[in-house]
Design a protein around this motif. Structure first.
Motif, PDB file in Angstrom:
ATOM      1  N   GLU A 107     -14.674  -7.022  58.921  1.00 26.10           N
ATOM      2  CA  GLU A 107     -13.605  -5.947  58.857  1.00 26.10           C
ATOM      3  C   GLU A 107     -13.884  -4.932  57.697  1.00 26.10           C
ATOM      4  O   GLU A 107     -13.665  -3.981  57.834  1.00 26.10           O
ATOM      5  CB  GLU A 107     -12.045  -6.406  58.917  1.00 26.10           C
ATOM      6  CG  GLU A 107     -11.080  -5.533  59.191  1.00 26.10           C
ATOM      7  CD  GLU A 107     -11.124  -4.556  60.374  1.00 26.10           C
ATOM      8  OE1 GLU A 107     -10.783  -3.483  60.254  1.00 26.10           O
ATOM      9  OE2 GLU A 107     -11.431  -5.059  61.334  1.00 26.10           O
ATOM     10  N   GLU A 108     -14.122  -5.794  56.858  1.00 26.09           N
ATOM     11  CA  GLU A 108     -14.230  -4.754  55.213  1.00 26.09           C
ATOM     12  C   GLU A 108     -15.464  -3.950  55.587  1.00 26.09           C
ATOM     13  O   GLU A 108     -15.579  -2.570  55.101  1.00 26.09           O
ATOM     14  CB  GLU A 108     -14.544  -5.884  54.206  1.00 26.09           C
ATOM     15  CG  GLU A 108     -13.101  -6.736  53.844  1.00 26.09           C
ATOM     16  CD  GLU A 108     -13.256  -7.748  52.674  1.00 26.09           C
ATOM     17  OE1 GLU A 108     -12.514  -7.783  51.833  1.00 26.09           O
ATOM     18  OE2 GLU A 108     -14.308  -8.361  52.850  1.00 26.09           O
ATOM     19  N   THR A 144     -16.400  -9.127  54.544  1.00 21.22           N
ATOM     20  CA  THR A 144     -16.174  -9.817  56.211  1.00 21.22           C
ATOM     21  C   THR A 144     -16.195  -8.605  56.968  1.00 21.22           C
ATOM     22  O   THR A 144     -16.702  -7.478  56.413  1.00 21.22           O
ATOM     23  CB  THR A 144     -14.555 -10.091  56.347  1.00 21.22           C
ATOM     24  OG1 THR A 144     -13.824  -8.783  55.893  1.00 21.22           O
ATOM     25  CG2 THR A 144     -13.828 -11.071  55.253  1.00 21.22           C
ATOM     26  N   ARG A 163     -16.644  -2.887  58.498  1.00 17.71           N
ATOM     27  CA  ARG A 163     -16.358  -1.813  59.208  1.00 17.71           C
ATOM     28  C   ARG A 163     -15.516  -0.737  58.644  1.00 17.71           C
ATOM     29  O   ARG A 163     -15.642   0.480  58.971  1.00 17.71           O
ATOM     30  CB  ARG A 163     -15.342  -2.377  60.529  1.00 17.71           C
ATOM     31  CG  ARG A 163     -16.075  -3.005  61.519  1.00 17.71           C
ATOM     32  CD  ARG A 163     -15.408  -3.478  62.628  1.00 17.71           C
ATOM     33  NE  ARG A 163     -15.636  -4.358  63.376  1.00 17.71           N
ATOM     34  CZ  ARG A 163     -15.225  -5.332  64.327  1.00 17.71           C
ATOM     35  NH1 ARG A 163     -14.026  -5.686  63.908  1.00 17.71           N
ATOM     36  NH2 ARG A 163     -15.934  -6.221  65.129  1.00 17.71           N
ATOM     37  N   ASP A 191     -16.992  -9.726  66.127  1.00 18.21           N
ATOM     38  CA  ASP A 191     -15.599 -10.583  66.358  1.00 18.21           C
ATOM     39  C   ASP A 191     -15.885 -12.078  66.868  1.00 18.21           C
ATOM     40  O   ASP A 191     -14.855 -12.797  66.915  1.00 18.21           O
ATOM     41  CB  ASP A 191     -14.748  -9.681  67.020  1.00 18.21           C
ATOM     42  CG  ASP A 191     -14.237  -8.476  66.441  1.00 18.21           C
ATOM     43  OD1 ASP A 191     -14.069  -8.523  65.310  1.00 18.21           O
ATOM     44  OD2 ASP A 191     -14.090  -7.701  67.376  1.00 18.21           O
TER      45      ASP A 191
END
Length: 169
Positions: free
Chosen positions: A156-157, A154, A159, A98
């Protein structure tokens, strides 16, 4: 005694080293720039070029020269080993989980074990050049080598597709 950080004591560390250290016969001691071995494009999941100093007889770490073309990036990946990139030339930024941090020539970028990360070249005209050092050989010797690529996505993608930093599948 700690091995680094606030609890580290250099005198205690040096005192623990044996009085007898034999010189190594490992060779070559120099690998010239034209002797770097470029990894095949099929082994790299992004537009970067990785050239390994594979002839160096290192037992615990690998060293690469990595180039990222203008406006491009590495893939989103994670691995069990630690990595340090020294920025030889260029400027950009890295997403490490992050955190997003900018960097430029002369800076060092640290990637902790098993963290999603991706490095970006922020220049439209000049490539980024890294000296990349990782302790992957040590972990491979211990049977702990693991690397995972999520592609050009990204954090998030990655994860969502592969699980969070605690996931070890």
């Amino acid at each position: 005694m700690g091995t680094s950080g606030a609890g580290f004591d250099l005198g205690e560390f040096l005192g623990a080293i044996s009085d007898t250290v034999r010189p190594s016969t490992a060779r070559p001691v120099v690998v010239h720039a034209d002797e770097l071995e470029t990894l095949p494009a099929g082994q790299i999941h992004n537009p970067t070029t990785l050239a390994i100093a594979g002839k160096l007889p290192t037992a615990t770490f690998e060293i690469f020269r990595q180039s990222i073309p203008p406006g491009e990036s590495s893939d989103m990946q994670r691995h069990y080993h630690e990595t340090v990139h020294y920025v030889i030339a260029g400027r950009g930024h890295s997403d490490v989980e992050d955190d997003t941090e900018s960097w430029a020539t002369g800076d060092f970028i640290y990637t902790p074990p098993w963290t999603w990360h991706r490095h970006y070249n922020d220049s439209a005209d000049e490539p980024v050049e890294f000296l990349t050092i990782e302790n992957s050989r040590l972990l491979a010797a211990l049977g702990l080598a693991r690397r995972q690529s999520a592609g050009l996505v990204t954090v998030e993608e990655a994860r969502i597709a592969h699980g969070g930093p605690e996931e070890r599948t």
